[in-house]
Design a protein around this motif. Structure first.
Motif, PDB file in Angstrom:
ATOM      1  N   VAL A   1       0.896  -1.215  -0.008  1.00  0.00           N
ATOM      2  CA  VAL A   1      -0.064   0.060  -0.030  1.00  0.00           C
ATOM      3  C   VAL A   1       0.708   1.170   0.308  1.00  0.00           C
ATOM      4  N   GLY A   2       1.979   1.300   0.807  1.00  0.00           N
ATOM      5  CA  GLY A   2       2.786   2.253   1.097  1.00  0.00           C
ATOM      6  C   GLY A   2       3.506   2.734  -0.187  1.00  0.00           C
ATOM      7  N   THR A   3       3.814   1.766  -1.121  1.00  0.00           N
ATOM      8  CA  THR A   3       4.730   1.968  -2.417  1.00  0.00           C
ATOM      9  C   THR A   3       3.651   2.308  -3.378  1.00  0.00           C
ATOM     10  N   MET A   4       2.314   1.482  -3.453  1.00  0.00           N
ATOM     11  CA  MET A   4       1.643   2.100  -4.456  1.00  0.00           C
ATOM     12  C   MET A   4       0.993   3.369  -4.355  1.00  0.00           C
ATOM     13  N   ILE A   5       0.694   3.649  -3.381  1.00  0.00           N
ATOM     14  CA  ILE A   5      -0.030   5.074  -2.944  1.00  0.00           C
ATOM     15  C   ILE A   5       1.184   6.037  -2.998  1.00  0.00           C
TER      16      ILE A   5
ATOM     17  N   GLY B   1      -2.522   5.367 -15.682  1.00  0.00           N
ATOM     18  CA  GLY B   1      -3.036   4.681 -14.340  1.00  0.00           C
ATOM     19  C   GLY B   1      -2.359   3.816 -13.680  1.00  0.00           C
ATOM     20  N   LEU B   2      -1.510   2.924 -14.641  1.00  0.00           N
ATOM     21  CA  LEU B   2      -0.863   1.865 -13.879  1.00  0.00           C
ATOM     22  C   LEU B   2       0.632   2.542 -13.116  1.00  0.00           C
ATOM     23  N   TRP B   3       0.917   3.839 -13.758  1.00  0.00           N
ATOM     24  CA  TRP B   3       2.017   4.375 -12.753  1.00  0.00           C
ATOM     25  C   TRP B   3       1.581   4.597 -11.545  1.00  0.00           C
ATOM     26  N   ALA B   4       0.211   5.069 -11.303  1.00  0.00           N
ATOM     27  CA  ALA B   4      -0.356   5.232  -9.873  1.00  0.00           C
ATOM     28  C   ALA B   4      -0.402   3.966  -9.167  1.00  0.00           C
ATOM     29  N   TYR B   5      -0.537   2.957  -9.707  1.00  0.00           N
ATOM     30  CA  TYR B   5      -0.583   1.507  -9.202  1.00  0.00           C
ATOM     31  C   TYR B   5       0.689   0.464  -8.845  1.00  0.00           C
ATOM     32  N   ASP B   6       1.880   1.211  -9.750  1.00  0.00           N
ATOM     33  CA  ASP B   6       2.918   0.357  -9.568  1.00  0.00           C
ATOM     34  C   ASP B   6       3.515   0.262  -8.328  1.00  0.00           C
ATOM     35  N   GLY B   7       4.112  -0.790  -7.994  1.00  0.00           N
ATOM     36  CA  GLY B   7       4.609  -1.255  -6.726  1.00  0.00           C
ATOM     37  C   GLY B   7       3.806  -2.597  -6.028  1.00  0.00           C
ATOM     38  N   TRP B   8       2.850  -2.906  -7.030  1.00  0.00           N
ATOM     39  CA  TRP B   8       1.911  -4.050  -6.657  1.00  0.00           C
ATOM     40  C   TRP B   8       2.943  -5.404  -6.709  1.00  0.00           C
ATOM     41  N   ASN B   9       4.046  -5.526  -7.135  1.00  0.00           N
ATOM     42  CA  ASN B   9       4.927  -6.492  -7.147  1.00  0.00           C
ATOM     43  C   ASN B   9       6.175  -6.194  -6.282  1.00  0.00           C
TER      44      ASN B   9
ATOM     45  N   VAL C   1       0.752  14.760   0.537  1.00  0.00           N
ATOM     46  CA  VAL C   1       1.632  14.405  -0.715  1.00  0.00           C
ATOM     47  C   VAL C   1       3.066  14.096  -0.493  1.00  0.00           C
ATOM     48  N   THR C   2       3.462  14.982   0.284  1.00  0.00           N
ATOM     49  CA  THR C   2       4.920  14.647   0.747  1.00  0.00           C
ATOM     50  C   THR C   2       5.328  13.635   1.528  1.00  0.00           C
ATOM     51  N   ILE C   3       4.328  13.293   2.382  1.00  0.00           N
ATOM     52  CA  ILE C   3       4.468  12.270   3.170  1.00  0.00           C
ATOM     53  C   ILE C   3       4.130  10.906   2.363  1.00  0.00           C
ATOM     54  N   SER C   4       3.424  11.131   1.509  1.00  0.00           N
ATOM     55  CA  SER C   4       3.093   9.901   0.712  1.00  0.00           C
ATOM     56  C   SER C   4       4.046   9.632  -0.151  1.00  0.00           C
ATOM     57  N   THR C   5       4.612  10.568  -0.742  1.00  0.00           N
ATOM     58  CA  THR C   5       5.834  10.224  -1.976  1.00  0.00           C
ATOM     59  C   THR C   5       6.850   9.730  -0.988  1.00  0.00           C
ATOM     60  N   PHE C   6       7.290  10.335   0.141  1.00  0.00           N
ATOM     61  CA  PHE C   6       8.528   9.884   0.980  1.00  0.00           C
ATOM     62  C   PHE C   6       8.442   8.502   1.282  1.00  0.00           C
ATOM     63  N   GLY C   7       7.081   8.053   1.583  1.00  0.00           N
ATOM     64  CA  GLY C   7       6.821   6.510   2.187  1.00  0.00           C
ATOM     65  C   GLY C   7       7.008   5.754   0.805  1.00  0.00           C
ATOM     66  N   SER C   8       6.430   6.105  -0.290  1.00  0.00           N
ATOM     67  CA  SER C   8       6.673   5.165  -1.576  1.00  0.00           C
ATOM     68  C   SER C   8       7.912   5.226  -2.019  1.00  0.00           C
ATOM     69  N   ALA C   9       8.744   6.193  -1.859  1.00  0.00           N
ATOM     70  CA  ALA C   9      10.230   6.022  -2.153  1.00  0.00           C
ATOM     71  C   ALA C   9      10.948   5.160  -1.408  1.00  0.00           C
ATOM     72  N   ASN C  10      10.627   5.366   0.130  1.00  0.00           N
ATOM     73  CA  ASN C  10      11.411   4.202   0.886  1.00  0.00           C
ATOM     74  C   ASN C  10      11.030   2.922   0.413  1.00  0.00           C
ATOM     75  N   GLY C  11       9.891   2.560   0.413  1.00  0.00           N
ATOM     76  CA  GLY C  11       9.435   1.106  -0.190  1.00  0.00           C
ATOM     77  C   GLY C  11      10.007   0.564  -1.460  1.00  0.00           C
ATOM     78  N   THR C  12      10.396   1.753  -2.571  1.00  0.00           N
ATOM     79  CA  THR C  12      10.863   1.570  -3.794  1.00  0.00           C
ATOM     80  C   THR C  12      12.351   1.207  -3.390  1.00  0.00           C
ATOM     81  N   LEU C  13      12.861   1.950  -2.604  1.00  0.00           N
ATOM     82  CA  LEU C  13      14.291   1.649  -2.404  1.00  0.00           C
ATOM     83  C   LEU C  13      14.650   0.319  -1.512  1.00  0.00           C
ATOM     84  N   PHE C  14      13.840   0.190  -0.680  1.00  0.00           N
ATOM     85  CA  PHE C  14      13.712  -1.193   0.186  1.00  0.00           C
ATOM     86  C   PHE C  14      13.737  -2.310  -0.786  1.00  0.00           C
TER      87      PHE C  14
END
Length: 537
Positions: free
Chosen positions: A92-96, A280-288, A361-374
């Motif tokens: 959820v944190g990476t997708m949103i 749209g799929l960019w907004a959902y990316d992170g499902w894998n 949005v800042t909080i959301s993108t920071f969490g998403s970037a954290n999950g992406t690097l993880f």
């Protein structure tokens, strides 16, 4: 400094351990560092790698935390620290991330109508769920980290797996993180600049700062990284609830005029629909992303599919309600012309509390970037362990058990993309290239149903699902090229195939650059990292 000892101190290279550094005649380490490389982690990648002698290492003694000195027969490996809650939070944190706060305008512009844009949003959610369920079968069959990389190795062998690691390590994952961090920088600066556009240099500097902070968090501790992910996921869900609550309030006031005649002006061209899917799929990316860290999931055969089944429908519902909420405050044309839909929504609805939206949005993108690097660090780790990337990228910190070199490598490339790229230019390249490999993963699942029919499958997806996702991914790859061919698609294809220039000499024929052993030992000393054993429970 420190030293590493694994297995038999008197072992020779033929016993499964390759020593790096100086070794005395009796086989003992001489000097500050003696780097080890286990055969199979950088060895015969053609045959799928593997670890020779891991059972002996595991049986020799209990796992212990590496302290200032080394412990005989100790093993360095990743630990299972990701439970069900952290798994859902990672998805959820990476997708949103920034997508739902930025993408609605682009998707609406490409579809031409509210109704079709809503259909695309729901279809993207369904496609992500079907793809993730297929990945759940692959991830429970092979619980090695690396996701597509591990599945390509199982189904097709080394060359396709190498091409995936080549494209993902150098472009896909770093560009994904760069896009998110640029969005973070834009929204963070926008909170303080109200009269004009945020200065580009300031946005890039803030984005670079985000990269550095996220890198530190992920290198410091797996527990810290997952805790940050959990907290920021909870915070972004609160932000989503604020938008949904505001939209619900406006609907009760009767502001539904923009929801009437939803399909008026729909554009039905093949290319427009495909590129709308990209948005749209960019907004959902992170499902894998959870599949990249299966070696660190507690009870992966149960928690992997459960996390997917909980996480992705939750995101889809949130996205549907957010889009309806936007349309209670803005007209479709206003959404298209707005560069920051969520900020415009906040300005019109929240009054003096409008600053909450840029902050959210800042909080959301920071969490998403954290999950992406993880997740990205684990891909680097898995590919390097099989000898497909530099050896140092598969090493793990001796005390913190984090794949620090892989994390640092990804962050450096992402930082370069932040400095020289833009959000729009990165998204289209990312989406086109990513769906080539998502489709490849579906082919891998289908192939292994026939080549490995009796292989244990704790979770088994109906076979129609990977076929359906494969057909859609083929459409997403071919559709934009047929409708509006551009040179960028050719560049992307050539870049992927260009990886064979490096695969043939350095992986297939195992050519070695003479000074690389010294560089590896030097980096081991700098980062305090060591090669891993296989994953132990």
């Amino acid at each position: 400094m420190f030293s590493f000892v694994a297995g038999n101190n008197n072992a020779s290279p033929k016993d499964g351990v390759q020593w790096r550094g100086n070794r005395t005649s009796n086989g003992q380490c001489n000097g500050a560092t003696c780097g080890l490389r286990f055969n199979g982690f950088g060895g015969d990648a053609e045959n799928g790698g593997g670890f020779n002698g891991s059972e002996d290492s595991a049986a020799a003694g209990p796992d212990q935390l590496e302290g200032p000195g080394s412990i005989e027969n100790d093993t360095i490996h990743l630990k299972r620290r990701v439970g069900l809650v952290s798994g859902v939070a990672l998805i959820v944190g990476t997708m949103i991330g920034s997508g739902i706060f930025v993408s609605p305008s682009g998707l609406l512009e490409r579809t031409g109508s509210i109704g079709m844009s809503f259909v695309i949003w729901m279809a993207c959610g369904l496609l992500s769920l079907l793809g993730a369920l297929s990945y759940a079968e692959l991830g429970t069959m092979n619980t090695s980290s690396g996701a597509e990389y591990a599945y390509f190795m199982d189904a097709f062998g080394a060359p396709p797996a190498f091409l995936f690691s080549w494209a993902s390590t150098l472009v896909l994952k770093p560009s994904q993180m760069a896009i998110i961090c640029l969005s973070f920088g834009k929204y963070a600066v926008e909170a303080f600049v109200t009269e004009c556009e945020p200065p580009e240099i300031v946005v890039k500097m803030v984005a670079l700062l985000a990269v550095v902070v996220i890198l530190y968090v992920n290198c410091y501790s797996v527990n810290l990284a997952t805790s940050v992910q959990n907290v920021f996921t909870a915070a972004k869900l609160v932000a989503v609830l604020i938008v949904i609550a505001g939209g619900t309030y406006k609907m009760f006031e009767g502001n539904t005029q923009h929801l009437r005649e939803p399909f008026r002006g729909t554009q039905y061209s093949v290319g427009n629909i495909a590129t709308a899917f990209y948005t749209g799929l960019w907004a959902y990316d992170g499902w894998n992303n959870l599949n990249y860290v299966t070696e660190e999931i507690k009870n992966p055969s149960r928690n992997l599919p459960r996390s997917i089944i909980i996480g992705i429908p939750l995101v889809t519902i949130c996205y549907a309600l957010i889009n309806v909420s936007y349309l209670t405050v803005m007209s479709p044309m206003e959404m298209i012309t707005s560069e920051a839909v969520a900020v415009t929504f906040g300005n019109r609805l929240l009054g003096v509390m409008a600053w909450l939206m840029p902050l959210s949005v800042t909080i959301s993108t920071f969490g998403s970037a954290n999950g992406t690097l993880f997740a990205a660090g684990r891909l680097c780790f898995a590919a390097s362990r099989e000898g497909h990337l530099l050896d140092i990228l598969s090493y793990v910190h001796i005390r913190r058990y984090t794949p620090a070199p892989g994390l640092i490598f990804h962050s450096l490339i992402a930082a370069a993309m932040v400095l020289y790229g833009t959000i729009d230019s990165l998204i289209d390249f990312f989406s086109f290239t990513a769906w080539i490999f998502y489709g490849g993963a579906m082919v891998a699942l289908i192939v292994m149903r026939y080549t490995k029919p009796n292989y244990p499958r704790p979770y088994k997806v109906p076979i129609i699902i990977p076929y359906l996702v494969l057909v859609i991914s083929f459409y997403l790859i071919i559709g934009p090229i047929i409708d509006k061919p551009t040179i960028e698609y050719l560049y992307a294809a050539l870049f992927i195939l260009g990886g064979m220039i490096f695969y043939v000499p350095f992986v297939h024929y195992k050519m070695r650059i003479p000074f690389m052993d010294g560089v590896t030992v030097f980096l081991q000393m700098i980062f305090e990292v060591a090669p891993t054993s296989t994953m132990l429970e």
